[in-house]
Scaffold this motif. Structure first.
Motif, PDB file in Angstrom:
ATOM      1  N   ARG A 246       0.719  -1.152   0.130  1.00 38.99           N
ATOM      2  CA  ARG A 246      -0.212  -0.074   0.282  1.00 38.99           C
ATOM      3  C   ARG A 246       0.745   1.459  -0.078  1.00 38.99           C
ATOM      4  O   ARG A 246       2.169   1.821   1.060  1.00 38.99           O
ATOM      5  CB  ARG A 246      -0.999  -0.188   1.778  1.00 38.99           C
ATOM      6  CG  ARG A 246      -2.106   0.831   1.881  1.00 38.99           C
ATOM      7  CD  ARG A 246      -2.860   0.013   0.684  1.00 38.99           C
ATOM      8  NE  ARG A 246      -3.968   0.677   0.469  1.00 38.99           N
ATOM      9  CZ  ARG A 246      -4.699   1.551  -0.029  1.00 38.99           C
ATOM     10  NH1 ARG A 246      -3.998   2.233  -1.666  1.00 38.99           N
ATOM     11  NH2 ARG A 246      -6.078   1.958   0.332  1.00 38.99           N
ATOM     12  N   ILE A 247       0.866   2.058  -0.947  1.00 40.84           N
ATOM     13  CA  ILE A 247       1.472   2.920  -0.859  1.00 40.84           C
ATOM     14  C   ILE A 247       1.393   4.991  -0.974  1.00 40.84           C
ATOM     15  O   ILE A 247      -0.345   4.420  -1.629  1.00 40.84           O
ATOM     16  CB  ILE A 247       2.320   2.789  -1.840  1.00 40.84           C
ATOM     17  CG1 ILE A 247       1.847   2.619  -3.237  1.00 40.84           C
ATOM     18  CG2 ILE A 247       3.086   2.016  -1.991  1.00 40.84           C
ATOM     19  CD1 ILE A 247       2.884   3.282  -4.095  1.00 40.84           C
ATOM     20  N   ILE A 248       1.040   5.494  -0.768  1.00 42.43           N
ATOM     21  CA  ILE A 248       1.499   6.685  -1.197  1.00 42.43           C
ATOM     22  C   ILE A 248       2.743   7.233  -1.716  1.00 42.43           C
ATOM     23  O   ILE A 248       3.748   7.487  -1.641  1.00 42.43           O
ATOM     24  CB  ILE A 248       0.931   8.163  -0.095  1.00 42.43           C
ATOM     25  CG1 ILE A 248       0.194   7.194   1.065  1.00 42.43           C
ATOM     26  CG2 ILE A 248       1.090   9.461  -0.095  1.00 42.43           C
ATOM     27  CD1 ILE A 248      -0.322   7.746   1.884  1.00 42.43           C
ATOM     28  N   LEU A 249       1.536   8.002  -3.270  1.00 42.15           N
ATOM     29  CA  LEU A 249       3.051   8.496  -3.800  1.00 42.15           C
ATOM     30  C   LEU A 249       2.982  10.052  -3.754  1.00 42.15           C
ATOM     31  O   LEU A 249       1.948  10.460  -3.930  1.00 42.15           O
ATOM     32  CB  LEU A 249       2.316   8.423  -5.366  1.00 42.15           C
ATOM     33  CG  LEU A 249       2.665   9.330  -6.812  1.00 42.15           C
ATOM     34  CD1 LEU A 249       4.681   8.615  -6.964  1.00 42.15           C
ATOM     35  CD2 LEU A 249       2.384   8.366  -7.581  1.00 42.15           C
ATOM     36  N   ALA A 250       3.583  10.949  -3.938  1.00 40.87           N
ATOM     37  CA  ALA A 250       4.060  12.395  -3.820  1.00 40.87           C
ATOM     38  C   ALA A 250       4.845  12.532  -5.336  1.00 40.87           C
ATOM     39  O   ALA A 250       5.891  12.463  -5.372  1.00 40.87           O
ATOM     40  CB  ALA A 250       4.248  12.778  -2.767  1.00 40.87           C
ATOM     41  N   ALA A 251       4.731  13.399  -5.772  1.00 40.45           N
ATOM     42  CA  ALA A 251       5.366  14.083  -6.964  1.00 40.45           C
ATOM     43  C   ALA A 251       5.035  16.131  -7.529  1.00 40.45           C
ATOM     44  O   ALA A 251       3.598  16.008  -6.826  1.00 40.45           O
ATOM     45  CB  ALA A 251       4.675  13.657  -8.618  1.00 40.45           C
ATOM     46  N   SER A 252       5.938  16.633  -7.946  1.00 42.93           N
ATOM     47  CA  SER A 252       5.639  17.938  -7.759  1.00 42.93           C
ATOM     48  C   SER A 252       5.896  18.278  -9.934  1.00 42.93           C
ATOM     49  O   SER A 252       6.691  17.226 -10.245  1.00 42.93           O
ATOM     50  CB  SER A 252       6.729  18.617  -7.021  1.00 42.93           C
ATOM     51  OG  SER A 252       7.018  18.631  -5.976  1.00 42.93           O
ATOM     52  N   LYS A 253       5.648  19.177 -10.091  1.00 39.35           N
ATOM     53  CA  LYS A 253       5.494  19.503 -11.557  1.00 39.35           C
ATOM     54  C   LYS A 253       6.712  20.672 -11.370  1.00 39.35           C
ATOM     55  O   LYS A 253       5.860  21.654 -10.634  1.00 39.35           O
ATOM     56  CB  LYS A 253       4.816  19.783 -11.765  1.00 39.35           C
ATOM     57  CG  LYS A 253       4.426  20.569 -13.363  1.00 39.35           C
ATOM     58  CD  LYS A 253       3.737  20.900 -14.485  1.00 39.35           C
ATOM     59  CE  LYS A 253       3.886  21.961 -15.387  1.00 39.35           C
ATOM     60  NZ  LYS A 253       2.552  21.620 -16.475  1.00 39.35           N
ATOM     61  N   PRO A 254       7.892  20.409 -12.006  1.00 38.62           N
ATOM     62  CA  PRO A 254       8.818  21.665 -11.189  1.00 38.62           C
ATOM     63  C   PRO A 254       8.222  23.145 -11.430  1.00 38.62           C
ATOM     64  O   PRO A 254       7.576  23.520 -12.795  1.00 38.62           O
ATOM     65  CB  PRO A 254       9.785  21.445 -12.012  1.00 38.62           C
ATOM     66  CG  PRO A 254      10.098  19.998 -13.200  1.00 38.62           C
ATOM     67  CD  PRO A 254       8.357  20.090 -12.847  1.00 38.62           C
ATOM     68  N   LYS A 255       9.125  23.951 -11.536  1.00 38.22           N
ATOM     69  CA  LYS A 255       8.630  25.410 -11.016  1.00 38.22           C
ATOM     70  C   LYS A 255       8.814  25.930 -12.741  1.00 38.22           C
ATOM     71  O   LYS A 255       8.029  26.841 -12.929  1.00 38.22           O
ATOM     72  CB  LYS A 255       9.033  26.392 -10.159  1.00 38.22           C
ATOM     73  CG  LYS A 255       8.184  25.977  -8.808  1.00 38.22           C
ATOM     74  CD  LYS A 255       8.781  27.053  -7.802  1.00 38.22           C
ATOM     75  CE  LYS A 255       7.509  27.129  -6.522  1.00 38.22           C
ATOM     76  NZ  LYS A 255       8.511  26.231  -5.631  1.00 38.22           N
ATOM     77  N   CYS A 256       9.654  26.047 -13.245  1.00 37.88           N
ATOM     78  CA  CYS A 256      10.010  26.199 -14.599  1.00 37.88           C
ATOM     79  C   CYS A 256       9.836  26.100 -15.784  1.00 37.88           C
ATOM     80  O   CYS A 256      10.525  25.870 -16.481  1.00 37.88           O
ATOM     81  CB  CYS A 256      12.000  26.016 -14.331  1.00 37.88           C
ATOM     82  SG  CYS A 256      12.088  24.028 -14.330  1.00 37.88           S
TER      83      CYS A 256
END
Ligand SMILES: C[S@@+](CC[C@H](N)C(=O)[O-])C[C@H]1O[C@@H](n2cnc3c(N)ncnc32)[C@H](O)[C@@H]1O
Length: 259
Positions: A246-256
């Motif tokens: 069971r997982i939580i995935l977190a990811a960000s879209k780069p600001k640039c």
């Protein structure tokens, strides 16, 4: 068709106190009252999702595979943000709209639409955060979904999902849709700061629900479609226990990046 299966399931879920009890107190007695997920999200997972979303400023949150709306509405209230929920099931979207005042957010009540998460009716770079509670695993093409999520997020936006992943991505006993290398898929569509965290307590809660479901009196299950479905999925879950996590995935879209 997944949408049709879920339409039937949601119509049956709404009329089944037993189903709501299984996905409520049996799964986790600490879940907020009324949340009534049709998923295996626990209060700990919800709190972890909230923490991951609080790392950025969120005015607009999108909940993909929102179901009957509870988790997204709760998160929107906690973050004081606006919410749009998307689900391929028409019945789910109708149910969610009827429950939109469940957890009122100061930014307004959520709204819910029927749409496919791989073709979202949402402008590019227009939302701060996307959440998905136990819906990513329904797709064999997670990378397409993640590309679409990346498209609608503003630069600096955040994507957080709860789902399952094979312990061993080469294990052919596990369905391909659960053998996704999220790190690779997310990076391939331009996300960075990709984090994957296993939540063992949520796995244990899911197992408890499965054990309770298979022990239900067959006369109670009877002709109730939702209970039949829960029991058959529970048998599958117990058979393959230990092959997925069971997982939580977190990811960000780069600001640039404006991709
Ligand atoms: C396990 S349910 C989770 C529902 C909800 N997030 C909750 O926690 O109660 C998965 C949901 O994903 C939706 N779904 C599956 N594939 C989808 C797609 N391609 N686009 C949008 N929704 C989808 C289903 O209709 C279903 O409501």
């Amino acid at each position: 068709m997944i949408a049709d299966l879920y339409d039937d399931a949601y119509a049956s879920f709404a009329c089944s106190p037993t189903a709501r009890h299984l996905f409520g107190p049996v799964l986790d007695s600490a879940l907020p009252a009324g949340l009534e997920p049709y998923s295996f999200v626990t209060s700990e997972m919800l709190a972890l999702v909230r923490t991951a979303l609080r790392e950025i400023h969120v005015d607009m949150l999108v909940d993909l595979g929102c179901g009957r709306g509870g988790p997204g509405l709760w998160l929107a209230r906690e973050l004081s943000c606006a919410l749009v929920g998307v689900d391929r099931s028409r019945v789910a979207a109708v149910e969610a709209n009827s429950r939109r005042s469940l957890f009122p957010s100061p930014a307004g009540l959520g709204s819910f639409v029927q749409a496919d998460m791989q073709a979202l009716p949402i402008r590019s770079a227009s939302v701060d955060a996307v959440v998905s509670i136990d819906a990513l695993q329904t797709s064999e093409t997670a990378e397409l979904t993640m590309g679409e999520i990346s498209r609608i997020l503003r630069p600096g936006g955040r994507f957080v999902a709860t789902t399952w992943q094979a312990v061993d991505l080469t294990d052919h006993r596990v369905a391909p849709r659960l053998r996704v290398d999220f790190q690779r898929s997310a990076t391939a569509v331009g996300f960075d700061k990709v984090r994957i965290r296993e939540v063992q307590t949520a796995h244990e809660a899911e197992m408890e629900l499965a054990r309770t479901a298979v022990a239900l009196d067959p006369r109670l299950v009877g002709e109730e479609l939702i209970l039949q479905r829960i029991v058959s999925e529970a048998v599958e879950t117990l058979t393959h226990a230990g092959l997925t996590r069971r997982i939580i995935l977190a990811a960000s879209k780069p600001k640039c990046c404006s991709r």
